[in-house]
Design a protein around this motif. Structure first.
Motif, PDB file in Angstrom:
ATOM      1  N   ALA A 581       0.856  -1.190  -0.056  1.00 14.69           N
ATOM      2  CA  ALA A 581       0.093   0.071  -0.050  1.00 14.69           C
ATOM      3  C   ALA A 581       0.880   1.205   0.145  1.00 14.69           C
ATOM      4  N   GLN A 582       1.938   1.208   0.760  1.00 16.63           N
ATOM      5  CA  GLN A 582       2.843   2.454   0.976  1.00 16.63           C
ATOM      6  C   GLN A 582       3.710   2.456  -0.231  1.00 16.63           C
ATOM      7  N   MET A 630      -4.822   6.645   2.616  1.00 19.08           N
ATOM      8  CA  MET A 630      -3.692   7.052   3.615  1.00 19.08           C
ATOM      9  C   MET A 630      -4.171   6.851   4.980  1.00 19.08           C
ATOM     10  N   SER A 631      -5.474   7.178   5.192  1.00 21.70           N
ATOM     11  CA  SER A 631      -5.802   6.801   6.532  1.00 21.70           C
ATOM     12  C   SER A 631      -5.884   5.472   6.984  1.00 21.70           C
ATOM     13  N   LYS A 632      -6.209   4.713   6.273  1.00 16.58           N
ATOM     14  CA  LYS A 632      -6.511   3.258   6.504  1.00 16.58           C
ATOM     15  C   LYS A 632      -5.117   2.780   6.591  1.00 16.58           C
ATOM     16  N   ILE A 633      -4.058   3.290   5.943  1.00 19.01           N
ATOM     17  CA  ILE A 633      -2.822   2.982   5.873  1.00 19.01           C
ATOM     18  C   ILE A 633      -2.023   3.075   7.543  1.00 19.01           C
ATOM     19  N   ALA A 671      -8.540   0.316  -1.383  1.00 18.48           N
ATOM     20  CA  ALA A 671      -7.666   0.120  -2.343  1.00 18.48           C
ATOM     21  C   ALA A 671      -8.248  -0.606  -3.667  1.00 18.48           C
ATOM     22  N   ASP A 672      -8.992  -1.487  -3.360  1.00 17.98           N
ATOM     23  CA  ASP A 672      -9.748  -2.082  -4.669  1.00 17.98           C
ATOM     24  C   ASP A 672     -10.537  -1.381  -5.194  1.00 17.98           C
ATOM     25  N   GLU A 673     -11.497  -0.316  -4.520  1.00 19.82           N
ATOM     26  CA  GLU A 673     -12.163   0.869  -5.213  1.00 19.82           C
ATOM     27  C   GLU A 673     -11.296   1.710  -6.048  1.00 19.82           C
ATOM     28  N   LEU A 674     -10.199   2.131  -5.374  1.00 18.06           N
ATOM     29  CA  LEU A 674      -9.106   2.709  -6.492  1.00 18.06           C
ATOM     30  C   LEU A 674      -8.622   2.086  -7.619  1.00 18.06           C
ATOM     31  N   GLU A 675      -8.534   0.854  -7.477  1.00 20.91           N
ATOM     32  CA  GLU A 675      -8.151  -0.095  -8.662  1.00 20.91           C
ATOM     33  C   GLU A 675      -9.221   0.294  -9.700  1.00 20.91           C
TER      34      GLU A 675
END
Length: 695
Positions: A581-582, A630-633, A671-675
């Protein structure tokens, strides 16, 4: 094309080879050991070792290894050369009975659940003469058991062999009551193995697959398995070539690979072997998984054995087809033409019913893992509730016995196709139930809850031991009975009255069954963390100690190992997720954000009389999701740091399940929605379409 009859078992020191190479008295003694579990003398071992070495050297072997199965769930090996120095400065090839019988690997670096400290390094491997040696990779492999210097069991083979002995002892007592003299009763298993194949180049670009065996990120593709066109479908050429190669390698090792086909999910397949004695079937399944991975590399593929490599499509299991057979070839779970009149069958069936009900929690523990938690109860695998499917005919017979009613014979029906050219055949008296965790399928039980990567030893240790416990109880009653037939019927009737709650022939996937199971008082241990502690309960310890399978200390150590393994698995997945993620997703998304906003800015600065409302909405959503990412990370990083404060194995596992795993899930959603929003060329690693639908 290989001649199957010629290559089958060509790399195995099997009975044919033994008979050719061993003196008659040696062969006879070794056969007695294999058939009856009798101990071999050192003199016999020396002769076997010399013959085994000569045969292996002819096959190109330069080394030997004691091949064992530690608590990691996979196999382990330490290789030693056959060479010994000679007086002329050269070497000779030697292999003694002592070297065959005993090895000394380090015992401190394997999972022991506190049985071994780091400084307590000595361990022993002991030859298992009931399982054939074989040659692989220029090495003679000798199947062995593994224990510590203090005598504690550190492997999966030793308790499996002990459980087989326990069942053998009690089953023979039962059969003696029926006037049968048998040499030995063994449990047999045919483990069906599901797996995924992905392209090696795509795999190499996915850090999650490399480090954890499953995809930690991945948006659902437009097509999954909903068309049901992959199941039993035409096998792709590339996969077919792999399967042919795999069959040849397995056949050379004496593994009875029988059936192969496409499974439900895209890129998913299955291999099923013919039944074998449980300890040999366990060895063969470990070899099968190893060869699946090795052969895949030759074809530019990678074999995935994780229980849930891809979200949104079916995961992979391993169906443990279990039965009991005598050395004379009688299957004790064969109903015969008239099950209602087969009192011996009904008694053994009752023993299994009672064992599954009373030790359902141990069966659940035996399939517990972080990977399998993704499958169980997900409408693709049986639920975590352990129940049995018997089918209408057997259920009706048992219910009639319970009620004291006459049992009518089930009529045999022919399969009618309506096409005169097609042959007629007799239908089975009952359907199959693929939703049941423990289903009777004609002359065996299919335990369907196992995950694809698990060693089948654990589930079979529990099955063998729990059934042995019930058989002992039944045998004691028969010893005191004056009327065998009447006592058997009384036992069957009591078993149905007390344990029929575990029999369910309906849809195990339904919500209604979950509610019904709760009303029946059946356990629903949804996660591994819920299940594992029950292995260390007093009832479990008493069972294993009584039959000499584990000591109380060994039982508790296995609880510790399972809980630690769960926590470590989630920890590795979480760290991998953070890294991806990062270092991969966030940089790619930020770069794409920049491109989108720069395009929007240019359009706005041109002052054209066009609306940019949609572009602004899109950019806003992209920006908000990036902020959420970023918040979830940060949240995942925070809970991971907190996890270090938990030293107790159970509390640590609970924390990882309740907080770390949940934080991983919420990060993945974003992340999957961003994909789905970021351009394919900008996404940092292969997507599900790339992985599941390769050519």
């Amino acid at each position: 094309m290989a001649n199957v009859s010629e290559i089958f078992g060509c790399n195995v020191f099997n009975e044919t080879v033994m008979q050719e190479r061993l003196p008659k008295n040696t062969f006879k003694a070794l056969k007695k050991t294999m058939a009856e579990g009798k101990e071999l003398s050192r003199d016999i071992a020396d002769v076997v070792a010399a013959a085994m070495k000569d045969w292996a050297v002819e096959k190109g072997a330069t080394h030997y290894t004691h091949w064992f199965q530690p608590m990691t769930g996979i196999t382990a090996e330490k290789h030693d050369a056959f060479i010994s120095p000679s007086a002329d400065g050269k070497v000779i090839l030697e292999f003694s009975g002592k070297e065959l019988i005993k090895g000394e690997p380090d015992a401190s670096s394997f999972p022991s659940g506190g049985l071994r400290a780091t400084f307590e390094a000595r361990g022993y491997t002991t030859w298992d003469p009931t399982s054939y040696a074989f040659v692989k990779d220029d090495t003679l492999y000798i199947p062995t058991a593994f224990g510590s210097y203090g005598g504690e069991v550190l492997d999966k083979k030793t308790p499996l062999l002990r459980s087989m002995e326990a069942l053998n002892k009690q089953a023979i007592r039962i059969l003696n009551k029926f006037g049968k003299s048998v040499t030995r009763v063994t449990t047999t298993v045919g483990p069906e193995q599901e797996y995924f194949l992905v392209d090696k180049e795509m795999y190499a670009k996915r850090k999650d697959l490399i480090l954890t065996g499953r995809t930690l990120f991945g948006a659902k593709p437009a097509k999954g398995q909903e068309l049901e066109d992959h199941y039993f479908g035409n096998i792709r050429t590339r996969v077919s070539e792999y399967m042919k190669d795999l069959d040849n390698e397995l056949w050379k090792l004496g593994i009875l690979a029988k059936t192969k086909h496409n499974e439900v999910a895209p890129a998913q397949h299955e291999l099923a072997p013919i039944f074998g004695t449980t300890n040999i079937a366990t060895d063969h399944n470990q070899l099968t998984m190893e060869m699946m991975k090795k052969v895949a590399e030759r074809h530019g593929l990678v074999c995935l054995l994780h229980e849930k490599p891809f979200a949104g499509v079916n995961g992979s299991g391993k169906h443990n087809n279990w039965s009991m057979s005598t050395s004379e070839g009688e299957n004790l779970l064969e109903p015969g033409k008239s099950p209602k009149d087969n009192t011996q069958f009904l008694l053994f069936l009752a023993a299994v019913i009672k064992a599954v009900d009373e030790y359902a929690d141990l069966l659940r523990v035996s399939v517990a893992s972080a990977g399998n938690d993704h499958r169980l109860g997900a409408n693709e695998a049986p639920p975590a509730i352990i129940s049995m499917f018997l089918g209408d005919e057997l259920t009706n017979i048992l219910e009639c016995i319970e009620k004291g009613e006459a049992v009518s014979e089930t009529a045999r029906c022919f399969m009618e196709t309506g096409v005169s050219a097609l042959p007629r055949f007799v239908k089975d008296t009952t359907d199959r139930n693929r939703t049941s965790p423990f289903a009777f399928t004609g002359n065996k039980f299919e335990f369907r809850s196992l995950g694809s990567s698990v060693s089948i030893s654990g589930p079979n240790i529990v099955l063998n031991t729990s059934v042995a416990e019930v058989l002992e109880e039944f045998a004691d009653r028969l010893d005191a009975a004056t009327d065998l037939e009447a006592e058997v019927m009384a036992i069957v009737k009591e078993t149905m009255k007390d344990h029929k709650r575990v029999i369910f022939n309906g849809n195990n996937y339904s919500d209604e069954w979950v509610e019904e199971a709760e009303r029946r008082g059946l356990l629903n241990l949804k996660t591994s963390v819920d299940a594992i502690p029950r292995f260390g309960m007093e009832k479990s310890i008493k069972l294993f100690e009584k039959h000499g399978i584990f000591t109380a200390t060994e039982v508790k150590s296995r609880c510790e190992i399972l809980l630690e393994g769960y926590a470590k698995t989630i920890n590795i997945e979480a760290l991998t997720m953070l890294d991806m993620a990062q270092k991969e997703i966030l940089p790619a998304v930020l770069k794409y954000n920049k491109e989108v906003f720069e395009t929007l800015k240019v359009k706005q600065e041109l002052g054209l009389n066009v609306s940019v409302e949609k572009e602004v909405s899109y950019a806003t959503k992209l920006s908000n999701l990036t902020e959420s990412l970023m918040s979830k990370i940060e949240e995942l990083d925070k809970v991971l740091l907190e996890a270090k404060n938990y030293e107790d194995a159970l509390e640590s596992a609970k924390y990882y399940r309740e907080y770390v795993f949940e934080a991983m899930q919420t990060l993945r959603v974003v992340a999957d929605e961003l994909e789905t929003m970021v351009a394919s060329v900008a996404w940092p690693f292969p997507t599900y379409v790339d992985l599941l639908f390769y050519v």
